[in-house]
Design a protein around this motif. Structure first.
Motif, PDB file in Angstrom:
ATOM      1  N   TRP A 146      38.008  32.212  46.251  1.00 49.85           N
ATOM      2  CA  TRP A 146      36.847  31.941  47.098  1.00 49.85           C
ATOM      3  C   TRP A 146      36.989  32.588  48.466  1.00 49.85           C
ATOM      4  CZ3 TRP A 146      33.184  30.423  44.091  1.00 49.85           C
ATOM      5  CH2 TRP A 146      33.471  29.609  42.994  1.00 49.85           C
ATOM      6  N   GLU A 147      38.198  33.001  48.808  1.00 49.23           N
ATOM      7  CA  GLU A 147      38.422  33.628  50.111  1.00 49.23           C
ATOM      8  C   GLU A 147      38.133  35.130  50.102  1.00 49.23           C
ATOM      9  OE1 GLU A 147      40.266  29.794  49.874  1.00 49.23           O
ATOM     10  OE2 GLU A 147      40.607  31.537  48.597  1.00 49.23           O
ATOM     11  N   ASN A 148      37.751  35.689  48.955  1.00 50.66           N
ATOM     12  CA  ASN A 148      37.426  37.118  48.880  1.00 50.66           C
ATOM     13  C   ASN A 148      36.367  37.446  49.943  1.00 50.66           C
ATOM     14  OD1 ASN A 148      35.719  39.485  47.935  1.00 50.66           O
ATOM     15  ND2 ASN A 148      37.327  39.548  46.381  1.00 50.66           N
ATOM     16  N   GLU A 149      36.633  38.457  50.754  1.00 51.92           N
ATOM     17  CA  GLU A 149      35.759  38.750  51.893  1.00 51.92           C
ATOM     18  C   GLU A 149      34.360  39.224  51.487  1.00 51.92           C
ATOM     19  OE1 GLU A 149      37.373  43.319  52.701  1.00 51.92           O
ATOM     20  OE2 GLU A 149      37.805  41.719  54.131  1.00 51.92           O
ATOM     21  N   ARG A 150      34.190  39.641  50.237  1.00 53.35           N
ATOM     22  CA  ARG A 150      32.877  40.090  49.779  1.00 53.35           C
ATOM     23  C   ARG A 150      32.150  39.018  48.963  1.00 53.35           C
ATOM     24  NH1 ARG A 150      32.277  45.651  47.046  1.00 53.35           N
ATOM     25  NH2 ARG A 150      30.136  45.115  47.644  1.00 53.35           N
ATOM     26  N   LEU A 151      32.752  37.854  48.876  1.00 53.65           N
ATOM     27  CA  LEU A 151      32.160  36.758  48.108  1.00 53.65           C
ATOM     28  C   LEU A 151      31.669  35.666  49.054  1.00 53.65           C
ATOM     29  CD1 LEU A 151      31.612  35.316  45.388  1.00 53.65           C
ATOM     30  CD2 LEU A 151      33.950  34.426  45.511  1.00 53.65           C
ATOM     31  N   TYR A 206      38.120  39.781  42.242  1.00 52.48           N
ATOM     32  CA  TYR A 206      37.863  41.080  42.879  1.00 52.48           C
ATOM     33  C   TYR A 206      37.078  41.997  41.934  1.00 52.48           C
ATOM     34  CZ  TYR A 206      38.692  45.751  44.743  1.00 52.48           C
ATOM     35  OH  TYR A 206      38.526  47.034  45.209  1.00 52.48           O
ATOM     36  N   ARG A 207      37.510  42.075  40.670  1.00 57.18           N
ATOM     37  CA  ARG A 207      36.836  42.962  39.710  1.00 57.18           C
ATOM     38  C   ARG A 207      35.390  42.534  39.486  1.00 57.18           C
ATOM     39  NH1 ARG A 207      41.539  42.119  36.687  1.00 57.18           N
ATOM     40  NH2 ARG A 207      40.351  40.898  35.172  1.00 57.18           N
ATOM     41  N   MET A 208      35.160  41.238  39.347  1.00 55.98           N
ATOM     42  CA  MET A 208      33.820  40.755  39.062  1.00 55.98           C
ATOM     43  C   MET A 208      32.892  40.923  40.264  1.00 55.98           C
ATOM     44  SD  MET A 208      33.876  39.976  35.928  1.00 55.98           S
ATOM     45  CE  MET A 208      32.345  39.088  35.722  1.00 55.98           C
ATOM     46  N   VAL A 209      33.406  40.683  41.457  1.00 50.35           N
ATOM     47  CA  VAL A 209      32.594  40.878  42.657  1.00 50.35           C
ATOM     48  C   VAL A 209      32.192  42.341  42.795  1.00 50.35           C
ATOM     49  CG1 VAL A 209      32.636  40.861  45.186  1.00 50.35           C
ATOM     50  CG2 VAL A 209      33.478  38.874  43.905  1.00 50.35           C
ATOM     51  N   GLU A 210      33.139  43.239  42.556  1.00 51.17           N
ATOM     52  CA  GLU A 210      32.839  44.670  42.654  1.00 51.17           C
ATOM     53  C   GLU A 210      31.821  45.101  41.596  1.00 51.17           C
ATOM     54  OE1 GLU A 210      34.062  46.906  45.033  1.00 51.17           O
ATOM     55  OE2 GLU A 210      34.622  44.969  45.917  1.00 51.17           O
ATOM     56  N   MET A 211      31.865  44.500  40.427  1.00 48.86           N
ATOM     57  CA  MET A 211      30.965  44.871  39.343  1.00 48.86           C
ATOM     58  C   MET A 211      29.571  44.271  39.539  1.00 48.86           C
ATOM     59  SD  MET A 211      31.401  44.259  35.225  1.00 48.86           S
ATOM     60  CE  MET A 211      31.320  42.468  35.358  1.00 48.86           C
ATOM     61  N   ILE A 212      29.495  43.019  39.989  1.00 47.42           N
ATOM     62  CA  ILE A 212      28.231  42.306  40.049  1.00 47.42           C
ATOM     63  C   ILE A 212      27.447  42.598  41.323  1.00 47.42           C
ATOM     64  CG2 ILE A 212      27.247  39.990  40.268  1.00 47.42           C
ATOM     65  CD1 ILE A 212      29.331  39.027  38.286  1.00 47.42           C
TER      66      ILE A 212
END
Length: 205
Positions: free
Chosen positions: A49-54, A21-27
């Motif tokens: 891998w199930e993160n909705e923003r990934l 979650y942190r890395m997706v929000e940052m990148i």
């Protein structure tokens, strides 16, 4: 915009739901995609891998075609420079029996290993790790077959609203006019590699 990240000593991409979650929000505000390469075998299972923003993508390849392709593992990267011929058959047999080439995709996608290969593992161990790899594959958003990689890129661009066309993929996809079996030029070697790579073949199929 993309990022190519090498992790020479790290064994995980993102190690938990929170880290993902942190890395997706940052990148995500900076890069449209991230490509990973690991110097050692990574464990891809803890990443969320199930993160909705990934949106995740993995490219799968025919194991027999991979065996013949350039960029071979270990010393064979330099000792084998072409498809099998009468002159390099002995070296190809050594390559076929080397742990470095054995069930490559399954080793990438499983969390548990016997060293860096399946050598020495029982049949039950191999079947267990095959099922583990299948479960992880289902967690990726997109699976692309390298055999139709060039054709897949424009479709992927349309799906993700990215400027991708066939020219973006041309450098990654070599074309052969004969079948993989014909490229082996030796039915005994072909059948042996098919049996030895049976877990990778089932995973690919």
């Amino acid at each position: 915009r993309g990022a190519y990240i090498q992790y020479p000593n790290r064994l995980y991409p993102w190690r938990s739901r929170n880290e993902t979650y942190r890395m997706v929000e940052m990148i995500s505000p900076i890069f449209q995609f991230v490509s990973w390469e690991f110097g050692r075998w990574a464990n891809l299972h803890p990443t969320d891998w199930e993160n909705e923003r990934l949106v995740s993508m993995i490219v799968m390849r025919d194991p027999l075609e991979r065996f013949l392709s350039g960029g071979k593992c270990g010393k064979y990267h330099t000792t084998i420079q072409s498809d099998p011929t009468p002159q390099n058959q002995e070296e190809y047999w050594k390559y076929a029996n080397d742990d470095c080439a054995l069930n490559y995709a399954m080793r990438v996608l499983t969390a548990k290993r016997h060293g860096n290969s399946m050598e020495g593992a029982s049949l039950a161990d191999g079947e267990e790790q095959l099922e583990e790899a299948k479960v992880l594959l289902k967690r990726f958003t997109i699976i692309v077959d390298q055999a139709c990689f060039t054709e897949s890129i424009p479709a992927l661009g349309r799906e993700l609203n990215l400027a991708l066309d066939e020219k973006s993929a041309e450098q990654f996809h070599g074309l052969h006019t004969v079948s993989v079996r014909e490229r082996f030029a030796n039915d005994t070697l072909y059948e042996y590699v098919r049996y030895r790579f049976r877990y990778d073949i089932e995973l690919y199929d």
